[in-house]
Write a protein that holds these residues in place. Structure first.
Motif, PDB file in Angstrom:
ATOM      1  N   ASP A  75      27.404  43.898  40.952  1.00  0.00           N
ATOM      2  CA  ASP A  75      27.039  42.472  40.981  1.00  0.00           C
ATOM      3  C   ASP A  75      27.376  41.794  39.650  1.00  0.00           C
ATOM      4  O   ASP A  75      27.896  40.678  39.619  1.00  0.00           O
ATOM      5  N   ILE A  76      27.076  42.480  38.565  1.00  0.00           N
ATOM      6  CA  ILE A  76      27.329  41.915  37.233  1.00  0.00           C
ATOM      7  C   ILE A  76      28.831  41.778  36.987  1.00  0.00           C
ATOM      8  O   ILE A  76      29.295  40.751  36.491  1.00  0.00           O
ATOM      9  N   LEU A  77      29.598  42.796  37.358  1.00  0.00           N
ATOM     10  CA  LEU A  77      31.053  42.729  37.153  1.00  0.00           C
ATOM     11  C   LEU A  77      31.692  41.670  38.054  1.00  0.00           C
ATOM     12  O   LEU A  77      32.654  41.012  37.644  1.00  0.00           O
ATOM     13  N   LYS A  78      31.159  41.474  39.246  1.00  0.00           N
ATOM     14  CA  LYS A  78      31.671  40.401  40.115  1.00  0.00           C
ATOM     15  C   LYS A  78      31.408  39.037  39.481  1.00  0.00           C
ATOM     16  O   LYS A  78      32.263  38.154  39.511  1.00  0.00           O
ATOM     17  N   THR A  79      30.227  38.876  38.898  1.00  0.00           N
ATOM     18  CA  THR A  79      29.905  37.624  38.201  1.00  0.00           C
ATOM     19  C   THR A  79      30.862  37.425  37.029  1.00  0.00           C
ATOM     20  O   THR A  79      31.378  36.324  36.819  1.00  0.00           O
ATOM     21  N   ILE A 119      37.336  45.329  43.102  1.00  0.00           N
ATOM     22  CA  ILE A 119      35.942  45.773  43.200  1.00  0.00           C
ATOM     23  C   ILE A 119      35.490  45.821  44.661  1.00  0.00           C
ATOM     24  O   ILE A 119      34.776  46.722  45.082  1.00  0.00           O
ATOM     25  N   ASN A 120      35.944  44.833  45.445  1.00  0.00           N
ATOM     26  CA  ASN A 120      35.574  44.765  46.862  1.00  0.00           C
ATOM     27  C   ASN A 120      36.386  45.707  47.735  1.00  0.00           C
ATOM     28  O   ASN A 120      36.200  45.742  48.951  1.00  0.00           O
ATOM     29  N   GLY A 121      37.327  46.443  47.143  1.00  0.00           N
ATOM     30  CA  GLY A 121      38.137  47.390  47.899  1.00  0.00           C
ATOM     31  C   GLY A 121      39.287  46.750  48.655  1.00  0.00           C
ATOM     32  O   GLY A 121      39.850  47.349  49.567  1.00  0.00           O
ATOM     33  N   GLU A 122      39.641  45.531  48.262  1.00  0.00           N
ATOM     34  CA  GLU A 122      40.745  44.823  48.915  1.00  0.00           C
ATOM     35  C   GLU A 122      42.050  45.113  48.188  1.00  0.00           C
ATOM     36  O   GLU A 122      42.065  45.568  47.046  1.00  0.00           O
ATOM     37  N   ALA A 123      43.153  44.813  48.860  1.00  0.00           N
ATOM     38  CA  ALA A 123      44.480  45.039  48.279  1.00  0.00           C
ATOM     39  C   ALA A 123      44.728  44.077  47.117  1.00  0.00           C
ATOM     40  O   ALA A 123      44.280  42.927  47.144  1.00  0.00           O
ATOM     41  N   VAL A 124      45.427  44.574  46.101  1.00  0.00           N
ATOM     42  CA  VAL A 124      45.758  43.745  44.936  1.00  0.00           C
ATOM     43  C   VAL A 124      47.212  43.976  44.539  1.00  0.00           C
ATOM     44  O   VAL A 124      47.774  45.044  44.788  1.00  0.00           O
ATOM     45  N   ASN A 125      47.797  42.961  43.944  1.00  0.00           N
ATOM     46  CA  ASN A 125      49.129  43.111  43.357  1.00  0.00           C
ATOM     47  C   ASN A 125      48.957  43.739  41.979  1.00  0.00           C
ATOM     48  O   ASN A 125      47.916  43.570  41.341  1.00  0.00           O
TER      49      ASN A 125
END
Length: 187
Positions: A5-9, A23-29
């Motif tokens: 939560d803190i790192l997302k903020t 962090i959310n486990g989604e694909a990234v470039n």
């Protein structure tokens, strides 16, 4: 309040959607760079948590021990001890004890030790050591951003974030008085 939560903020405040997606486990470039920045943010989180615990808001714990051979060794504590506050018997009365760097020496059989500790290193899915305290998620996130900017070499940004961080910490720790507003009269 979890480390996640803190790192997302922090990533929201930094406008780093790529790290937030990671962090959310989604694909990234540019996976390698994003993963490197995420790991740096996590390291910064651990630095900030330790800084807050040692300089601004002392974390306390109490632990009961059965004394073996007249000594409670440092490794017997469940957390990293920073300072011993008190050594008491099970009845709550102070006991004779000598505090040395390698442990607590006493002739008592059972004691309760209150101490200040330094938080251990956290992973992304663990709770913050400041969960349920006056320290807010935003304040910690601002500290993380400060360290991140400093390590990345963005010194001007680091100064700006540091001012916000100190202000947020000060506000968290200041005693808040409820202000009463006089009732208005309507004509």
């Amino acid at each position: 309040m979890t480390v996640k939560d803190i790192l997302k903020t922090a990533t929201t405040l930094l406008n780093r959607g790529d790290i937030k997606n990671y962090i959310n486990g989604e694909a990234v470039n540019d996976y390698i760079q994003v993963e490197e920045d995420f790991n740096l943010l996590l390291d910064c989180y651990n630095l900030v948590e330790e800084e807050i615990a040692t300089d601004y808001y002392r974390l306390k714990d109490t632990q009961t021990f059965t004394v073996v051979d007249g000594v409670i060794k440092c490794e017997n504590f469940s957390k990293n001890v920073l300072a011993i506050l008190s050594v008491k018997g099970l009845n709550g009365n102070a006991v004779n004890a000598e505090i040395k760097p390698d442990g607590i020496y006493t002739n008592e059989k059972n004691v309760v030790v209150e101490y200040v500790y330094v938080p251990s290193q956290k992973s992304i899915d663990e709770n913050s050591s400041f969960f349920g305290t006056l320290i807010t998620k935003r304040a910690i996130a601002l500290g993380v951003i400060t360290e991140f900017s400093l390590i990345k070499g963005d010194y001007e940004e680091a100064v700006t974030w540091h001012k916000k961080y100190i202000t947020a910490l000060t506000n968290c720790l200041a005693s808040k008085k409820v202000k009463k507003i006089k009732e208005r009269k309507w004509l």
